[in-house]
Design a protein around this motif. Structure first.
Motif, short mmCIF file in Angstrom:
data_model
loop_
_atom_site.label_atom_id
_atom_site.label_comp_id
_atom_site.label_asym_id
_atom_site.label_seq_id
_atom_site.Cartn_x
_atom_site.Cartn_y
_atom_site.Cartn_z
N SER A 169 22.67 7.06 40.98
CA SER A 169 21.43 6.29 41.02
C SER A 169 21.15 5.67 42.39
N ALA A 170 22.19 5.13 43.04
CA ALA A 170 21.94 4.22 44.16
C ALA A 170 22.52 4.61 45.51
N ARG A 171 23.44 5.54 45.57
CA ARG A 171 24.08 5.86 46.85
C ARG A 171 23.18 6.75 47.68
N ILE A 172 22.97 6.34 48.94
CA ILE A 172 22.15 7.10 49.88
C ILE A 172 22.97 7.33 51.15
N ALA A 173 22.94 8.54 51.65
CA ALA A 173 23.61 8.86 52.91
C ALA A 173 22.59 8.84 54.03
N TYR A 185 18.44 -1.69 44.08
CA TYR A 185 17.22 -1.77 43.27
C TYR A 185 17.10 -0.55 42.36
N GLN A 186 17.78 0.53 42.71
CA GLN A 186 17.76 1.72 41.85
C GLN A 186 18.57 1.48 40.58
N PHE A 187 19.74 0.84 40.70
CA PHE A 187 20.48 0.58 39.47
C PHE A 187 19.99 -0.67 38.76
N GLU A 188 19.36 -1.57 39.49
CA GLU A 188 18.84 -2.78 38.86
C GLU A 188 17.53 -2.53 38.11
N SER A 189 16.82 -1.50 38.47
CA SER A 189 15.54 -1.21 37.82
C SER A 189 15.68 -0.25 36.63
N ASP A 190 16.88 0.24 36.38
CA ASP A 190 17.13 1.13 35.25
C ASP A 190 17.71 0.27 34.12
N PRO A 191 16.93 0.00 33.06
CA PRO A 191 17.39 -0.95 32.04
C PRO A 191 18.70 -0.57 31.36
N GLN A 192 18.92 0.70 31.10
CA GLN A 192 20.17 1.10 30.45
C GLN A 192 21.36 0.94 31.40
#
Length: 171
Positions: free
Chosen positions: A11-15, A33-40
């Motif tokens: 979800s959140a790792r960017i190179a 914000y990618q893992f924080e915006s995914d409710p599950q």
């Protein structure tokens, strides 16, 4: 089914090439914000973090901005009230830097998303200590293992991380 570290990584790792809050550069960035915006995913993170909350904690205090979604969901999971710590006090209304559940006289912890240098937590802790409020510990989702835990320990605050950088990288 992916493990929680693998879900966070996906979800959140960017190179790339990134400048961190500390001013250091890194070829890896966690877009929290990618893992924080995914409710599950956010719920799964909060449920995994709940056992890290020390017994007797009366308030969970999340740091602006990334710590706010984490602390809100962690509050839901644990039924412990939440507070929200601003980087700077508002210049209108109540003019507070700490909002939500009161911290004065309470046993509270600080909650952050990703810790690199520990600077944001140290800044918040300085404000709180100046007002006579001392957090028990700091919790985070990811410790980047880049000196933050050591800087916090030197400032008198232990860091408990749900995952370390290497846990996410090896997932």
């Amino acid at each position: 089914m992916q493990t929680l570290p693998a879900r966070i990584r996906t979800s959140a790792r960017i190179a790339g090439h990134f400048v961190l809050r500390s001013g250091k550069t890194s070829d890896t960035y966690f877009d929290k914000y990618q893992f924080e915006s995914d409710p599950q995913l956010l719920r799964a993170i909060a449920e995994a973090m709940a056992p890290l909350v020390p017994p007797g904690t009366e308030v969970l205090a999340g740091l602006e901005m990334g710590g706010i979604p984490i602390v809100t969901m962690l509050s839901q999971v644990t039924s412990i009230p939440a507070a929200f710590i601003r980087k700077e006090p508002k210049d209108y209304g109540t003019c507070r830097y700490a909002e939500g559940a009161p911290l004065q006289g309470k046993r509270f912890i600080l909650v952050e998303d990703v810790v690199s240098s520990g600077g944001a937590i140290i800044d918040a802790m300085s404000k709180l200590k100046a007002d006579g409020m001392v957090p028990e510990i700091a919790l985070c989702v990811i410790d980047r293992q880049s000196g933050g835990a050591e800087a916090l320990m030197a400032a008198g605050l232990a860091l408990k991380a749900l995952f370390r950088f290497q846990d996410i990288e090896s997932a």
